[in-house]
Design a protein around this motif. Structure first.
Motif, PDB file in Angstrom:
ATOM      1  N   SER A  35      17.916  24.005 -11.766  1.00 10.19           N
ATOM      2  CA  SER A  35      18.246  25.752 -11.922  1.00 10.19           C
ATOM      3  C   SER A  35      16.622  25.942 -12.296  1.00 10.19           C
ATOM      4  N   ASP A  36      16.120  24.510 -13.066  1.00  8.92           N
ATOM      5  CA  ASP A  36      14.842  25.166 -13.124  1.00  8.92           C
ATOM      6  C   ASP A  36      13.826  24.510 -13.011  1.00  8.92           C
ATOM      7  N   ASP A  37      12.901  25.589 -12.599  1.00 10.86           N
ATOM      8  CA  ASP A  37      11.601  25.608 -11.108  1.00 10.86           C
ATOM      9  C   ASP A  37      10.874  24.330 -12.046  1.00 10.86           C
ATOM     10  N   SER A  38      10.740  24.527 -13.309  1.00 12.38           N
ATOM     11  CA  SER A  38       9.898  23.198 -13.991  1.00 12.38           C
ATOM     12  C   SER A  38      10.052  21.817 -13.980  1.00 12.38           C
ATOM     13  N   THR A  39      11.556  21.738 -13.445  1.00  9.59           N
ATOM     14  CA  THR A  39      11.797  20.733 -13.471  1.00  9.59           C
ATOM     15  C   THR A  39      11.319  19.571 -11.849  1.00  9.59           C
ATOM     16  N   ILE A  40      10.190  18.500 -12.206  1.00  8.74           N
ATOM     17  CA  ILE A  40      10.749  17.246 -11.057  1.00  8.74           C
ATOM     18  C   ILE A  40      11.530  17.013 -10.870  1.00  8.74           C
ATOM     19  N   CYS A  41      11.675  17.030  -9.554  1.00  6.32           N
ATOM     20  CA  CYS A  41      12.990  15.773  -8.844  1.00  6.32           C
ATOM     21  C   CYS A  41      11.914  14.272  -8.985  1.00  6.32           C
ATOM     22  N   PRO A  42      12.897  13.398  -9.085  1.00  6.52           N
ATOM     23  CA  PRO A  42      12.891  12.340  -9.054  1.00  6.52           C
ATOM     24  C   PRO A  42      12.827  11.861  -7.495  1.00  6.52           C
ATOM     25  N   CYS A  43      11.879  10.871  -6.546  1.00  5.68           N
ATOM     26  CA  CYS A  43      11.488  10.419  -5.164  1.00  5.68           C
ATOM     27  C   CYS A  43      11.648   8.854  -5.470  1.00  5.68           C
ATOM     28  N   MET A  44      11.674   8.318  -4.438  1.00  3.03           N
ATOM     29  CA  MET A  44      12.064   7.407  -4.085  1.00  3.03           C
ATOM     30  C   MET A  44      12.204   6.828  -2.441  1.00  3.03           C
ATOM     31  N   ILE A  45      11.221   5.855  -2.206  1.00  2.66           N
ATOM     32  CA  ILE A  45      11.155   5.405  -0.889  1.00  2.66           C
ATOM     33  C   ILE A  45      12.021   4.022  -1.113  1.00  2.66           C
ATOM     34  N   VAL A  46      12.254   4.053  -0.011  1.00  3.62           N
ATOM     35  CA  VAL A  46      13.331   2.941   0.337  1.00  3.62           C
ATOM     36  C   VAL A  46      12.340   2.085   1.605  1.00  3.62           C
ATOM     37  N   TYR A  47      11.874   0.716   1.252  1.00  7.32           N
ATOM     38  CA  TYR A  47      11.221   0.379   2.520  1.00  7.32           C
ATOM     39  C   TYR A  47      12.109  -1.921   2.323  1.00  7.32           C
TER      40      TYR A  47
ATOM     41  N   ARG B 290       1.138  -1.317  -0.151  1.00  2.00           N
ATOM     42  CA  ARG B 290      -0.273  -0.368   0.121  1.00  2.00           C
ATOM     43  C   ARG B 290       1.129   0.983  -0.146  1.00  2.00           C
ATOM     44  N   ILE B 291       0.058   2.091  -0.330  1.00  2.00           N
ATOM     45  CA  ILE B 291       0.729   3.410  -0.714  1.00  2.00           C
ATOM     46  C   ILE B 291       0.854   4.476   0.676  1.00  2.00           C
ATOM     47  N   ASN B 292       1.431   4.575   1.160  1.00  2.00           N
ATOM     48  CA  ASN B 292       1.226   5.965   2.840  1.00  2.00           C
ATOM     49  C   ASN B 292       1.702   7.294   2.297  1.00  2.00           C
ATOM     50  N   SER B 293       0.581   7.824   2.075  1.00  3.84           N
ATOM     51  CA  SER B 293      -0.039   9.300   1.652  1.00  3.84           C
ATOM     52  C   SER B 293       0.520   9.907   2.250  1.00  3.84           C
ATOM     53  N   ASP B 294       1.680   9.587   3.351  1.00  4.02           N
ATOM     54  CA  ASP B 294       1.929  11.129   4.255  1.00  4.02           C
ATOM     55  C   ASP B 294       3.560  10.632   4.202  1.00  4.02           C
ATOM     56  N   ASN B 295       3.951  10.019   3.813  1.00  4.60           N
ATOM     57  CA  ASN B 295       5.049  10.077   3.068  1.00  4.60           C
ATOM     58  C   ASN B 295       5.493  10.818   2.080  1.00  4.60           C
ATOM     59  N   VAL B 296       5.150  10.286   0.969  1.00  2.00           N
ATOM     60  CA  VAL B 296       4.783  10.922  -0.400  1.00  2.00           C
ATOM     61  C   VAL B 296       4.633  12.273  -0.706  1.00  2.00           C
ATOM     62  N   ARG B 297       3.881  13.343   0.699  1.00  2.00           N
ATOM     63  CA  ARG B 297       3.643  14.240   0.863  1.00  2.00           C
ATOM     64  C   ARG B 297       5.060  15.079   1.701  1.00  2.00           C
ATOM     65  N   GLN B 298       5.713  14.311   2.531  1.00  2.59           N
ATOM     66  CA  GLN B 298       7.317  14.574   2.620  1.00  2.59           C
ATOM     67  C   GLN B 298       8.165  14.481   1.424  1.00  2.59           C
ATOM     68  N   LEU B 299       8.365  13.970   0.900  1.00  2.00           N
ATOM     69  CA  LEU B 299       9.153  13.758   0.000  1.00  2.00           C
ATOM     70  C   LEU B 299       8.703  14.815  -1.143  1.00  2.00           C
ATOM     71  N   SER B 300       7.608  14.837  -1.532  1.00  2.00           N
ATOM     72  CA  SER B 300       6.905  15.426  -2.780  1.00  2.00           C
ATOM     73  C   SER B 300       7.574  17.313  -1.881  1.00  2.00           C
ATOM     74  N   GLY B 301       7.478  17.309  -0.467  1.00  3.72           N
ATOM     75  CA  GLY B 301       7.863  19.189  -0.065  1.00  3.72           C
ATOM     76  C   GLY B 301       9.201  18.915  -0.277  1.00  3.72           C
ATOM     77  N   TYR B 302      10.244  17.223   0.141  1.00  3.62           N
ATOM     78  CA  TYR B 302      11.395  17.741   0.064  1.00  3.62           C
ATOM     79  C   TYR B 302      11.977  18.057  -1.769  1.00  3.62           C
ATOM     80  N   ALA B 303      10.790  17.473  -2.531  1.00  3.97           N
ATOM     81  CA  ALA B 303      11.539  18.039  -3.803  1.00  3.97           C
ATOM     82  C   ALA B 303      10.965  19.790  -4.261  1.00  3.97           C
ATOM     83  N   ARG B 304      10.454  20.545  -3.541  1.00  3.80           N
ATOM     84  CA  ARG B 304      10.324  21.413  -3.678  1.00  3.80           C
ATOM     85  C   ARG B 304      10.791  22.450  -2.864  1.00  3.80           C
ATOM     86  N   SER B 305      11.675  21.906  -1.786  1.00  4.54           N
ATOM     87  CA  SER B 305      12.783  22.844  -1.073  1.00  4.54           C
ATOM     88  C   SER B 305      13.234  23.584  -2.399  1.00  4.54           C
ATOM     89  N   LYS B 306      13.508  24.613  -1.758  1.00  7.03           N
ATOM     90  CA  LYS B 306      14.962  25.289  -3.087  1.00  7.03           C
ATOM     91  C   LYS B 306      16.184  25.327  -2.379  1.00  7.03           C
TER      92      LYS B 306
END
Length: 430
Positions: free
Chosen positions: A371-383, A346-362
């Motif tokens: 350098s490009d604000d439109s670039t989406i940084c890939p995120c990966m959960i290791v369990y 199952r997907i833990n939405s709280d974990n997803v939100r946490q990493l999504s926040g990291y990906a938007r941290s300047k």
């Protein structure tokens, strides 16, 4: 004494035991703000007032409930037969992963030992690893120096105090007036603290070979660690008298020495009494100890990442507010470990939100050289996953590697299960 047995992250009710419930609540209130392992009581147990349930944290180990009444508790791993000894040893293959292991594993050497069953924990190998790692940290920071008493027959000079009785007997009476027996203090690393440690290190080598079957494939690695540590004590003698052991006074400046000497005293006093089996069974005594499993899993994953990618992986780098576990700038990748087995199904939405926040941290994006604000940084959960991978591959190879999975419903979001070492028949069973 039969310690109460629980499982990591287990919840339970004590409605039928009001006395034990009151004792648990009192200890929880007293230590609920504990941040370091040495201050954690009852294995981090907490209480849910709405459900009227106690629940365990992600710590495993042994602790006292009430030492006076001989009441203790044992908390076992939630992942059955997980070989945390191998996980600890893996950390030593990476310098960063092996730093500050007191955040992962802590022994309360000054507390009264607890009698536990060898089937719960096999502690002698961990004790060796713990002590050698502690001394390795001391050696890296530099051995302390102190004043030691020296007695020497000097030629045509005086140093310290002249030992008149010996001088008259050996010098004047034999017409060798130029040879003077002196007692003086010398400032060097051959102080009593270092001599105690070396004495125990030499005994540790005997312990290593005594439990080499339990160490298995880690024997050579541990012997290499031992050789590295003992070489720092080359100019230190190993003799220590009982008087010195009893009347040693430690300088509070040397914090690591306090724990090292406390553990060394325990081993010297009865030569490993805390890990020797009793004649009537498989019981043995060991001081309370605690292992932080999420942090151990994080360090274990870092050792695997370092093995696969080397210095391209940054550990605990970020901003004050946002600090993911790992960054990989060459792939602009954010990696975070989650010690949650449910991530497999199952997907833990709280974990997803946490990493999504990291990906938007300047600040984090600057570290990832985005350098490009439109670039989406890939995120990966290791369990942790019993059927997971043992080594990592680049995320760019995801099309040819099914072990790293793209999470449905999210853009550039991945998960990967890492298999944890398991205790086999020729290793100590949990």
């Amino acid at each position: 004494m039969n310690p109460k047995e629980y499982t990591e992250h287990e919840s339970f009710c004590l409605a039928d035991n009001a006395e034990l419930k009151r004792r648990f609540l009192r200890i929880i209130r007293e230590y609920q703000n504990s941040k370091s392992l040495k201050d954690v009581k009852l294995m981090g147990m907490d209480y849910d007032f709405k459900k009227d349930e106690f629940f365990m944290s992600y710590y495993i180990g042994v602790d006292w409930i009430d030492a006076e009444k001989q009441q203790a508790m044992v908390v076992l791993p939630k992942i059955k037969s997980v070989d945390f000894q191998t996980m600890l040893m893996k950390c030593f293959t990476c310098d960063k992963a092996s730093e500050d292991l007191d955040q992962v594993f802590f022994i309360r050497t000054e507390d009264k030992p607890i009698e536990i069953d060898s089937s719960s924990f096999q502690m002698e190998p961990l004790l060796i690893v713990y002590f050698i790692n502690l001394i390795n940290r001391i050696a890296k920071n530099g051995l302390k120096s102190g004043y030691t008493v020296r007695e020497e027959c000097l030629n045509s000079k005086i140093k310290g105090k002249v030992m008149m009785t010996r001088y008259i007997k050996h010098g004047i009476a034999l017409d060798r007036r130029e040879m003077v027996d002196c007692r003086y203090h010398e400032y060097n690393i051959d102080c009593v603290e270092n001599r105690i440690i070396k004495n125990v290190l030499l005994y540790c080598k005997q312990m290593i070979f005594r439990v080499q079957k339990s160490l298995g494939r880690h024997l050579e690695q541990l012997l290499n660690m031992y050789s590295s540590v003992i070489s720092a004590f080359e100019n230190v003698t190993a003799y220590v008298s009982p008087q010195e052991l009893q009347h040693i006074h430690l300088n509070p400046v040397f914090k690591d020495y306090k724990e090292a000497i406390s553990l060394a005293r325990m081993i010297i006093k009865k030569r490993g009494y805390c890990v020797e089996y009793e004649k009537k069974g498989n019981k043995y005594k060991f001081p309370p100890f605690i292992i932080d499993m999420p942090v151990l899993f994080e360090r274990y994953v870092y050792a695997l990442l370092n093995e696969a990618y080397g210095k391209s992986v940054q550990y605990q780098k970020g901003t004050k507010a946002d600090r993911p576990d790992f960054l990989k700038p060459d792939e602009q990748l954010i990696i975070d470990t989650k010690y949650i087995t449910d991530w497999k199904c199952r997907i833990n939405s709280d974990n997803v939100r946490q990493l999504s926040g990291y990906a938007r941290s300047k600040g984090i994006r600057r570290r990832l050289q985005v350098s490009d604000d439109s670039t989406i940084c890939p995120c990966m959960i290791v369990y942790p996953d019993s059927d997971g991978i043992a080594t990592f591959c680049p995320v760019s190879a995801i099309d040819s590697k099914n072990d790293i999975q793209l999470i449905d419903g999210y853009i550039q979001f991945f998960k990967v299960g890492v298999s944890l070492p398991i205790v086999y028949s020729d290793f100590p069973k949990l």
